[in-house]
Every structure is written in C-alpha cells, then in structure tokens.
Design a protein around this motif. Structure first.
Motif, PDB file in Angstrom:
ATOM      1  N   MET A   1       0.848  -1.182   0.000  1.00  0.00           N
ATOM      2  CA  MET A   1       0.000   0.000   0.000  1.00  0.00           C
ATOM      3  C   MET A   1       0.891   1.243   0.000  1.00  0.00           C
ATOM      4  SD  MET A   1      -2.975   1.134   2.730  1.00  0.00           S
ATOM      5  CE  MET A   1      -4.149  -0.067   2.203  1.00  0.00           C
ATOM      6  N   LYS A   2       0.448   2.259  -0.667  1.00  0.00           N
ATOM      7  CA  LYS A   2       1.169   3.523  -0.769  1.00  0.00           C
ATOM      8  C   LYS A   2       1.098   4.291   0.553  1.00  0.00           C
ATOM      9  CE  LYS A   2       0.384   6.018  -4.467  1.00  0.00           C
ATOM     10  NZ  LYS A   2       1.584   6.129  -5.260  1.00  0.00           N
ATOM     11  N   VAL A   3       2.191   5.002   0.872  1.00  0.00           N
ATOM     12  CA  VAL A   3       2.213   5.920   2.016  1.00  0.00           C
ATOM     13  C   VAL A   3       2.432   7.327   1.483  1.00  0.00           C
ATOM     14  CG1 VAL A   3       3.451   6.658   4.099  1.00  0.00           C
ATOM     15  CG2 VAL A   3       3.076   4.233   3.684  1.00  0.00           C
ATOM     16  N   GLY A   4       1.581   8.243   1.909  1.00  0.00           N
ATOM     17  CA  GLY A   4       1.732   9.650   1.567  1.00  0.00           C
ATOM     18  C   GLY A   4       2.150  10.429   2.799  1.00  0.00           C
ATOM     19  N   ILE A   5       3.188  11.244   2.654  1.00  0.00           N
ATOM     20  CA  ILE A   5       3.701  12.042   3.768  1.00  0.00           C
ATOM     21  C   ILE A   5       3.501  13.517   3.433  1.00  0.00           C
ATOM     22  CG2 ILE A   5       5.726  12.671   5.128  1.00  0.00           C
ATOM     23  CD1 ILE A   5       6.874   9.892   4.501  1.00  0.00           C
ATOM     24  N   LEU A   6       2.788  14.214   4.295  1.00  0.00           N
ATOM     25  CA  LEU A   6       2.557  15.645   4.100  1.00  0.00           C
ATOM     26  C   LEU A   6       3.700  16.423   4.737  1.00  0.00           C
ATOM     27  CD1 LEU A   6      -1.280  15.834   4.861  1.00  0.00           C
ATOM     28  CD2 LEU A   6      -0.112  15.349   2.680  1.00  0.00           C
ATOM     29  N   ALA A   7       4.486  17.105   3.893  1.00  0.00           N
ATOM     30  CA  ALA A   7       5.685  17.811   4.352  1.00  0.00           C
ATOM     31  C   ALA A   7       5.762  19.205   3.728  1.00  0.00           C
ATOM     32  CB  ALA A   7       6.928  17.003   3.997  1.00  0.00           C
ATOM     33  N   ALA A   8       4.627  19.884   3.633  1.00  0.00           N
ATOM     34  CA  ALA A   8       4.581  21.152   2.911  1.00  0.00           C
ATOM     35  C   ALA A   8       4.344  22.364   3.797  1.00  0.00           C
ATOM     36  CB  ALA A   8       3.479  21.095   1.843  1.00  0.00           C
ATOM     37  N   GLY A   9       4.066  22.147   5.080  1.00  0.00           N
ATOM     38  CA  GLY A   9       3.614  23.222   5.959  1.00  0.00           C
ATOM     39  C   GLY A   9       4.626  24.318   6.225  1.00  0.00           C
ATOM     40  N   LEU A  10       4.117  25.422   6.728  1.00  0.00           N
ATOM     41  CA  LEU A  10       4.915  26.623   6.996  1.00  0.00           C
ATOM     42  C   LEU A  10       5.669  26.594   8.317  1.00  0.00           C
ATOM     43  CD1 LEU A  10       2.272  29.257   5.830  1.00  0.00           C
ATOM     44  CD2 LEU A  10       4.411  28.675   4.662  1.00  0.00           C
ATOM     45  N   SER A  11       5.370  25.657   9.183  1.00  0.00           N
ATOM     46  CA  SER A  11       6.012  25.567  10.507  1.00  0.00           C
ATOM     47  C   SER A  11       5.847  26.866  11.299  1.00  0.00           C
ATOM     48  CB  SER A  11       7.509  25.233  10.376  1.00  0.00           C
ATOM     49  OG  SER A  11       7.712  23.974   9.816  1.00  0.00           O
ATOM     50  N   LYS A  12       4.695  27.508  11.189  1.00  0.00           N
ATOM     51  CA  LYS A  12       4.459  28.813  11.828  1.00  0.00           C
ATOM     52  C   LYS A  12       4.729  28.815  13.327  1.00  0.00           C
ATOM     53  CE  LYS A  12       0.883  30.483   8.685  1.00  0.00           C
ATOM     54  NZ  LYS A  12      -0.538  30.834   8.590  1.00  0.00           N
ATOM     55  N   ARG A  13       4.303  27.771  14.015  1.00  0.00           N
ATOM     56  CA  ARG A  13       4.445  27.744  15.473  1.00  0.00           C
ATOM     57  C   ARG A  13       5.877  27.500  15.934  1.00  0.00           C
ATOM     58  NH1 ARG A  13      -0.412  23.682  16.439  1.00  0.00           N
ATOM     59  NH2 ARG A  13       0.160  23.184  14.330  1.00  0.00           N
ATOM     60  N   MET A  14       6.782  27.186  14.996  1.00  0.00           N
ATOM     61  CA  MET A  14       8.186  26.966  15.352  1.00  0.00           C
ATOM     62  C   MET A  14       9.004  28.250  15.268  1.00  0.00           C
ATOM     63  SD  MET A  14       8.880  23.922  16.365  1.00  0.00           S
ATOM     64  CE  MET A  14      10.619  23.669  16.142  1.00  0.00           C
ATOM     65  N   GLY A  15       8.381  29.346  14.896  1.00  0.00           N
ATOM     66  CA  GLY A  15       9.126  30.598  14.769  1.00  0.00           C
ATOM     67  C   GLY A  15       9.727  30.705  13.380  1.00  0.00           C
ATOM     68  N   ASN A  16      10.995  30.973  13.289  1.00  0.00           N
ATOM     69  CA  ASN A  16      11.666  31.159  11.997  1.00  0.00           C
ATOM     70  C   ASN A  16      12.379  29.906  11.520  1.00  0.00           C
ATOM     71  OD1 ASN A  16      10.882  33.863  11.915  1.00  0.00           O
ATOM     72  ND2 ASN A  16      12.644  34.473  13.157  1.00  0.00           N
ATOM     73  N   VAL A  17      11.921  28.744  11.952  1.00  0.00           N
ATOM     74  CA  VAL A  17      12.607  27.490  11.652  1.00  0.00           C
ATOM     75  C   VAL A  17      11.648  26.528  10.955  1.00  0.00           C
ATOM     76  CG1 VAL A  17      13.744  25.492  12.709  1.00  0.00           C
ATOM     77  CG2 VAL A  17      14.051  27.750  13.701  1.00  0.00           C
ATOM     78  N   ASN A  18      12.127  25.866   9.914  1.00  0.00           N
ATOM     79  CA  ASN A  18      11.361  24.793   9.294  1.00  0.00           C
ATOM     80  C   ASN A  18      11.618  23.536  10.122  1.00  0.00           C
ATOM     81  OD1 ASN A  18      10.338  22.676   7.787  1.00  0.00           O
ATOM     82  ND2 ASN A  18      10.967  23.557   5.834  1.00  0.00           N
ATOM     83  N   LYS A  19      10.628  23.132  10.884  1.00  0.00           N
ATOM     84  CA  LYS A  19      10.807  22.021  11.820  1.00  0.00           C
ATOM     85  C   LYS A  19      11.238  20.728  11.146  1.00  0.00           C
ATOM     86  CE  LYS A  19       5.849  21.077  11.761  1.00  0.00           C
ATOM     87  NZ  LYS A  19       4.645  21.138  12.579  1.00  0.00           N
ATOM     88  N   LEU A  20      10.846  20.523   9.907  1.00  0.00           N
ATOM     89  CA  LEU A  20      11.184  19.276   9.231  1.00  0.00           C
ATOM     90  C   LEU A  20      12.664  19.148   8.929  1.00  0.00           C
ATOM     91  CD1 LEU A  20       8.193  18.958   6.769  1.00  0.00           C
ATOM     92  CD2 LEU A  20       8.418  18.083   9.107  1.00  0.00           C
ATOM     93  N   LEU A  21      13.376  20.275   8.955  1.00  0.00           N
ATOM     94  CA  LEU A  21      14.811  20.276   8.663  1.00  0.00           C
ATOM     95  C   LEU A  21      15.663  20.175   9.923  1.00  0.00           C
ATOM     96  CD1 LEU A  21      14.772  23.038   5.905  1.00  0.00           C
ATOM     97  CD2 LEU A  21      14.428  20.573   5.650  1.00  0.00           C
ATOM     98  N   LEU A  22      15.015  20.172  11.090  1.00  0.00           N
ATOM     99  CA  LEU A  22      15.743  20.039  12.355  1.00  0.00           C
ATOM    100  C   LEU A  22      16.239  18.608  12.528  1.00  0.00           C
ATOM    101  CD1 LEU A  22      13.352  22.007  14.737  1.00  0.00           C
ATOM    102  CD2 LEU A  22      15.556  22.780  13.841  1.00  0.00           C
ATOM    103  N   LYS A  23      17.392  18.460  13.149  1.00  0.00           N
ATOM    104  CA  LYS A  23      17.946  17.128  13.419  1.00  0.00           C
ATOM    105  C   LYS A  23      17.248  16.509  14.623  1.00  0.00           C
ATOM    106  CE  LYS A  23      21.475  16.790  10.498  1.00  0.00           C
ATOM    107  NZ  LYS A  23      21.797  15.678   9.655  1.00  0.00           N
TER     108      LYS A  23
END
Length: 184
Positions: A1-23
């Motif tokens: 079965m296919k898996v879809g991952i939503l990774a497009a958001g603005l990360s507004k609540r994280m401030g000036n950081v794209n949370k998906l790029l954090l280690k």
C-alpha cells in the motif's frame, strides 16, 4: 500500500525554523519520517511546499516520489487534496512531523481498513497517524467541495487502539525540545 507524507507546511508555530529540517538524532525530522515509511513500503510519496528546495535536496537520497503543492500556504487541507489528486489506490497518510511511526504502525493501519473506508489509531482520546483511506473514499473526497475531515465523517470509519507515538508530533520549540531529549 502507498504511504503519503505531508511535508509542505509553513512551521508557523516553530518561529523562523522549518521544523522538518531540524535534526532528531542523526537525521532530520523529515528523513526520520521517510525512513519509517520506507520500512513498510517502497511506494512512498512526499508532498512538499514551504522551503521546497531544502526538503527536496534532503529527499534526493531516498527512493520516494515527490509532489509539489503550489498552494501549500493555504494549509494542510490543500496538501492533502494535492496528495489525493495523485492517488488512485488505497493509501496511508501521515504528517512528516510524526517521526516515531514504525513498520508495525503502518501494518496495523492497513489491517484495520478491511470493512471500513477509513481507519486511524487513537491514543489518550486523540486521533493519530497514519490514517488509512480506501480508494473509494479518496474518490468521494475529490468529488466533494467539503473539507476532507467532513467527508470522512460521513462514511464508516474505524478508530483502533494506538500508541503514544501515533500522536506525537512536533509543532513548537518546546515540543521539539521535549522530543529531542527523549532521542538524545
């Protein structure tokens, strides 16, 4: 079965950081989510948007398909619709900031989709991920002008017992710090 991952958001609540790029450990949050999905299937598609170039550079190292959501600033609904527009099969959907899913979480979601149009885990009265959607429901969603959640509620769906990891997502600097402390 296919898996879809939503990774497009603005990360507004994280401030000036794209949370998906954090280690998170040795990998980014995005990578952790992709690796988890790939442990279940080789049919993974990631919807990008905000800071597309950075996300897609990270994704080059993984055998995934990428869809760019031009309307990512409109929110998660637009990314989900973008994903479903490119789907013609049953699908498991998760958010990229839910980095602790395992192969078993995906298997359990798929196995609970037998007699319903959607299934998702629930833990501590909170609905979690991944969300399993039958092809028929995807078609109904795409044919409707209603919000995806509204359409899903109109049809038989199933909530099954999940784990804490099914609901752990990263939205704020504080939630990231708490999760980061668990990993390190």
């Amino acid at each position: 079965m296919k898996v879809g991952i939503l990774a497009a958001g603005l990360s507004k609540r994280m401030g000036n950081v794209n949370k998906l790029l954090l280690k998170l450990g040795s990998k980014t949050i995005l990578e952790n989510s992709v690796i988890n999905a790939l442990s279940y299937t080789d049919d993974v598609v990631v919807v990008t948007g905000f800071e597309r170039e950075k996300s897609e550079e990270i994704l080059k190292g993984y055998p995934v398909s990428i869809i760019y959501n031009h309307d990512y600033a409109l929110g998660q609904e637009s990314s989900l619709r973008c994903l479903l527009t490119h789907t013609s099969c049953d699908i498991l959907v998760t958010l990229a900031d839910v980095p602790f899913l395992t192969k078993d979480d995906f298997i359990k979601a798929e196995s609970n989709l037998k007699n319903v149009l959607s299934a998702r885990p629930i833990f501590d009265n909170t609905a979690g991920h991944p969300v399993a959607l039958k092809k028929e429901l995807v078609e109904l969603i795409l044919a409707s002008d209603k919000k995806v959640r509204e359409v899903i509620k109109e049809y038989p769906n199933y909530f099954y017992p999940g784990r804490k990891e099914n609901i752990v997502d990263i939205d704020t600097p504080n939630s990231f710090k708490n999760i980061e402390n668990l990993v390190n």
